[in-house]
Design an enzyme around this catalytic site. Structure first.
Site, mmCIF file in Angstrom:
data_model
loop_
_atom_site.group_PDB
_atom_site.id
_atom_site.type_symbol
_atom_site.label_atom_id
_atom_site.label_comp_id
_atom_site.label_asym_id
_atom_site.label_seq_id
_atom_site.Cartn_x
_atom_site.Cartn_y
_atom_site.Cartn_z
ATOM 1 N N ARG A 1 0.854 -1.197 0.000
ATOM 2 C CA ARG A 1 0.000 0.000 0.000
ATOM 3 C C ARG A 1 0.886 1.241 0.000
ATOM 4 N NH1 ARG A 1 -1.359 1.657 4.614
ATOM 5 N NH2 ARG A 1 -2.287 -0.264 5.388
ATOM 6 N N ASP B 1 -6.682 20.014 -13.542
ATOM 7 C CA ASP B 1 -7.049 18.697 -14.066
ATOM 8 C C ASP B 1 -6.659 18.700 -15.538
ATOM 9 O OD1 ASP B 1 -8.353 16.520 -15.200
ATOM 10 O OD2 ASP B 1 -10.009 16.586 -13.767
ATOM 11 N N TYR C 1 -15.981 18.704 -14.257
ATOM 12 C CA TYR C 1 -16.329 17.294 -14.444
ATOM 13 C C TYR C 1 -17.398 16.902 -13.413
ATOM 14 C CZ TYR C 1 -15.832 12.234 -14.430
ATOM 15 O OH TYR C 1 -16.085 10.886 -14.478
ATOM 16 N N LYS D 1 -8.173 7.938 -19.235
ATOM 17 C CA LYS D 1 -8.436 8.543 -20.536
ATOM 18 C C LYS D 1 -7.188 8.451 -21.430
ATOM 19 C CE LYS D 1 -12.161 9.389 -18.202
ATOM 20 N NZ LYS D 1 -12.462 10.631 -17.536
HETATM 21 C C1 LIG Z 1 -12.952 10.960 -16.175
HETATM 22 C C2 LIG Z 1 -12.513 12.208 -15.559
HETATM 23 C C3 LIG Z 1 -12.269 12.283 -14.189
HETATM 24 C C4 LIG Z 1 -12.517 11.123 -13.256
HETATM 25 O O1 LIG Z 1 -11.636 10.060 -13.494
HETATM 26 P P1 LIG Z 1 -11.975 8.527 -13.180
HETATM 27 O O2 LIG Z 1 -10.748 7.830 -13.627
HETATM 28 O O3 LIG Z 1 -13.195 8.169 -13.969
HETATM 29 O O4 LIG Z 1 -12.227 8.421 -11.719
HETATM 30 C C5 LIG Z 1 -11.812 13.489 -13.679
HETATM 31 N N1 LIG Z 1 -11.628 14.572 -14.464
HETATM 32 C C6 LIG Z 1 -11.877 14.527 -15.783
HETATM 33 C C7 LIG Z 1 -11.659 15.756 -16.598
HETATM 34 C C8 LIG Z 1 -12.331 13.359 -16.379
HETATM 35 O O5 LIG Z 1 -12.585 13.336 -17.688
#
Ligand SMILES: *Cc1c(COP(=O)(O)O)cnc(C)c1O
Length: 395
Positions: free
Chosen positions: A45, A169, A97, A194
């Site tokens: 962990r 982000d 988001y 992504k």
């Molecule tokens: C998908 C996404 C998230 C969340 O990520 P997960 O891997 O689904 O938890 C956060 N910010 C943006 C801009 C996203 O597209």
């Protein structure tokens, strides 16, 4: 050395065996010579060699000191929020988001952290919103799903003057196109689900901090809260990152073609793509990133959920699914899918119209993608949308 070469060669060859692929250390614990005497690892962990390799790679790629890998993008975001305490305030982008909005509003407000949502494309709004209680400015750029672009360097100046942190982000741009830490941000977060993973086969999140001390704090939070990324998934993200530059280049080229096609289509109301000179933040995007990404959104002249539903169920190559950034093209309807947790009035105010459709433009031939969209518009024209019942939402 080019960025792509630097990235590919930041992925180490295993010093023990020469393995060109990073080994997957599928273990929970590490044998110690004496209490506290170990090879840098004691419990998985806290640290794992495969995860640690990914963390080093992403830290280098974003130009930070510390990388930390989480079980999801939201787990990464959650750990950054745990830097705050009751009474603190966040100033956040209004077109945020949906999952981040849910976390901020429905979890953290309960613990006494308040959030002000503003349109961060105008730095004046950020300047006016911050107070001495503001400890964190939270932006996404480009945003999801209306592709608003905020000036990272200008907002970083506001954050510095107010002595609060700026977190970006960077999921939509990816470090192949944009490096927020070099522009003055303190923290970058990613949904590695992504573009970094890139193949729609995992859920993962990353945090990168500019300063070591801040990185140590987030690492402490991760170890205390436990939202780590598993060794195999860490390996999958590394494998995805190997082709990041190549993929993103093609995503951008295809998205530009698709955006230009949509812009000229008579059934389309608005197209949102920072690569179009008509996009209100095109100049900022041009200044701070080396490309405009693979996401294109558009709204229909018939601005109803029914019309959008008819369209999104009529494409063949664009598959109807949540998520983005993978090899296959996807499309979704934010109002009933990704942004369902945002109240309708707030959602519309942030520019997410009822008919808005978001495309994640994949790596197919751009001509095939344009043809696919073209035939879906024909279906929309032939069959009035009113006869279609809404698809059920899934998030
Ligand atoms: C998908 C996404 C998230 C969340 O990520 P997960 O891997 O689904 O938890 C956060 N910010 C943006 C801009 C996203 O597209």
């Amino acid at each position: 050395m080019s960025n792509a070469t630097q990235l590919i060669h930041s992925i180490p060859v295993d010093p023990l065996t020469g393995s060109i692929s990073v080994p997957i250390y599928q273990t929970s614990t590490f044998v110690q010579e004496a209490p506290g005497v170990n090879k840098g690892f004691d419990y998985a962990r806290t640290n794992n060699p495969t995860r640690a390799t990914l963390e080093t790679i992403i830290a280098q790629l974003e130009g930070g000191t510390t990388g930390i890998a989480f079980g999801s993008g939201l787990a990464a975001i959650d750990s950054v929020l745990k830097l705050l305490k009751a009474g603190d305030e966040i100033v956040a982008v209004d077109d945020i988001y949906g999952g981040a909005f849910r976390l901020f509003t429905h979890i953290y407000e309960k613990f006494g952290i308040t959030v002000k949502y503003v349109d961060t494309t105008d730095v004046e709004n950020v300047f006016n919103a911050v107070s001495e209680k503001t400890k964190l400015i939270w932006i996404e750029t480009p945003t999801n799903p209306t592709l608003k672009v905020s000036d990272i360097a200008a907002i970083a100046k506001v954050a510095k003057a107010n002595r609060c942190l700026l977190c970006v982000d960077n999921t939509f741009a990816s470090p192949a196109l944009q490096k927020p830490l070099a522009l003055g941000a303190d923290i970058v977060v990613h949904s590695a689900t992504k573009y970094l993973g890139g193949h729609s086969d995992l859920i993962a999140g990353l945090v990168v901090t500019k300063e070591q001390e801040l990185g140590d704090k987030v690492k402490f939070i991760q170890n205390a809260s436990g939202a780590i990324l598993a060794p195999f998934d860490s390996w999958l993200v590394i494998r995805g990152i190997e082709t990041l530059h190549l993929r993103v280049k093609q995503h951008c080229a295809n998205a530009q073609v698709v955006a230009e096609f949509l812009q000229d289509h008579p059934l389309v109301d608005k197209v949102f793509y920072p690569g179009l000179p008509s996009h209100p933040n095109h100049e900022v995007a041009k200044k701070q990133s080396t490309g405009y990404g693979g996401i294109v959104s558009f709204s229909l002249k018939i601005d109803t959920e029914e019309a959008a539903t008819r369209f999104i169920t009529s494409t063949h190559y664009f598959k109807l699914a949540e998520s983005l950034g993978g090899v296959k093209s996807l499309l979704c309807h934010p109002a009933t899918m990704t942004h369902k947790s945002i109240p309708a009035d707030k959602r519309r105010a942030a520019g997410v119209a009822d008919s808005l459709i978001r495309l994640s433009v994949g790596l197919e031939e751009s001509a095939d993608l344009v043809n696919d969209l073209s035939q879906a518009f024909e279906v929309l024209q032939k069959q009035p949308a009113a006869s279609v019942s809404a698809v059920s939402a899934t998030t």
